[in-house]
Design a protein around this motif. Sequence first.
Motif, mmCIF file in Angstrom:
data_model
loop_
_atom_site.group_PDB
_atom_site.id
_atom_site.type_symbol
_atom_site.label_atom_id
_atom_site.label_comp_id
_atom_site.label_asym_id
_atom_site.label_seq_id
_atom_site.Cartn_x
_atom_site.Cartn_y
_atom_site.Cartn_z
ATOM 1 N N ALA A 23 9.930 36.052 37.452
ATOM 2 C CA ALA A 23 8.914 34.889 37.354
ATOM 3 C C ALA A 23 9.342 33.675 37.900
ATOM 4 N N ARG A 24 8.126 32.989 38.162
ATOM 5 C CA ARG A 24 8.544 31.763 38.898
ATOM 6 C C ARG A 24 9.056 30.690 37.711
ATOM 7 N N GLU A 25 10.170 29.757 38.241
ATOM 8 C CA GLU A 25 10.813 28.977 37.454
ATOM 9 C C GLU A 25 10.873 27.577 37.697
ATOM 10 N N GLY A 26 10.441 26.923 36.793
ATOM 11 C CA GLY A 26 10.243 25.359 37.186
ATOM 12 C C GLY A 26 11.622 24.809 36.971
ATOM 13 N N ILE A 27 12.079 24.038 37.978
ATOM 14 C CA ILE A 27 13.468 23.398 38.023
ATOM 15 C C ILE A 27 13.448 21.901 38.039
ATOM 16 N N VAL A 38 19.938 23.808 36.966
ATOM 17 C CA VAL A 38 20.136 22.756 38.070
ATOM 18 C C VAL A 38 20.330 21.319 37.605
ATOM 19 N N GLN A 39 20.671 21.247 36.515
ATOM 20 C CA GLN A 39 20.924 19.933 36.022
ATOM 21 C C GLN A 39 22.245 19.360 36.449
ATOM 22 N N GLY A 40 22.223 18.146 37.120
ATOM 23 C CA GLY A 40 23.421 17.655 37.567
ATOM 24 C C GLY A 40 23.757 17.910 39.221
ATOM 25 N N ARG A 41 23.011 18.968 39.499
ATOM 26 C CA ARG A 41 23.318 19.416 41.110
ATOM 27 C C ARG A 41 21.915 18.965 41.834
ATOM 28 N N PHE A 42 20.735 19.202 41.296
ATOM 29 C CA PHE A 42 19.665 18.744 41.856
ATOM 30 C C PHE A 42 19.128 17.470 41.577
#
Length: 126
Positions: A44-48, A63-67
């Motif tokens: 499934a498509r993931e909201g990031i 992705v918290q802390g990296r994006f």
Amino acid sequence: QVHVVESGGGSVQPGGSLRLSCVASGGGYRNFCMGWFRQVPGKAREGIASIDLNGRTRYAESVQGRFTISKGRDENNLFLQLNMDSLQAEDSAMYFCAAERSQCYGSLEDFVYEYWGQGTQVAVAS
């Protein structure tokens, strides 16, 4: 008519960085709620990441802390960026930019967003 166009995907080694860009324009709107999503085949498509009409941001735990998501605008366009650091193989996916005219309150749900780009591929491999 609102147009959404992504750019900036490519290949990078694990631990590397990439920057994705997106331009949203048209429809007489100067501000959009924006989000970045990603999808791999069979999943499934993931909201990031999202940024709402007031500039408040929200990130998926993955992705918290990296994006980092940010936006700016000129008279006719809204510009969105996603700075991606410390990339790992599991970040490999097709990345999509999405826009919504109304307030999204930081939603990472894809059904909230009305306008979508065609996607840009990110591959992380050694």
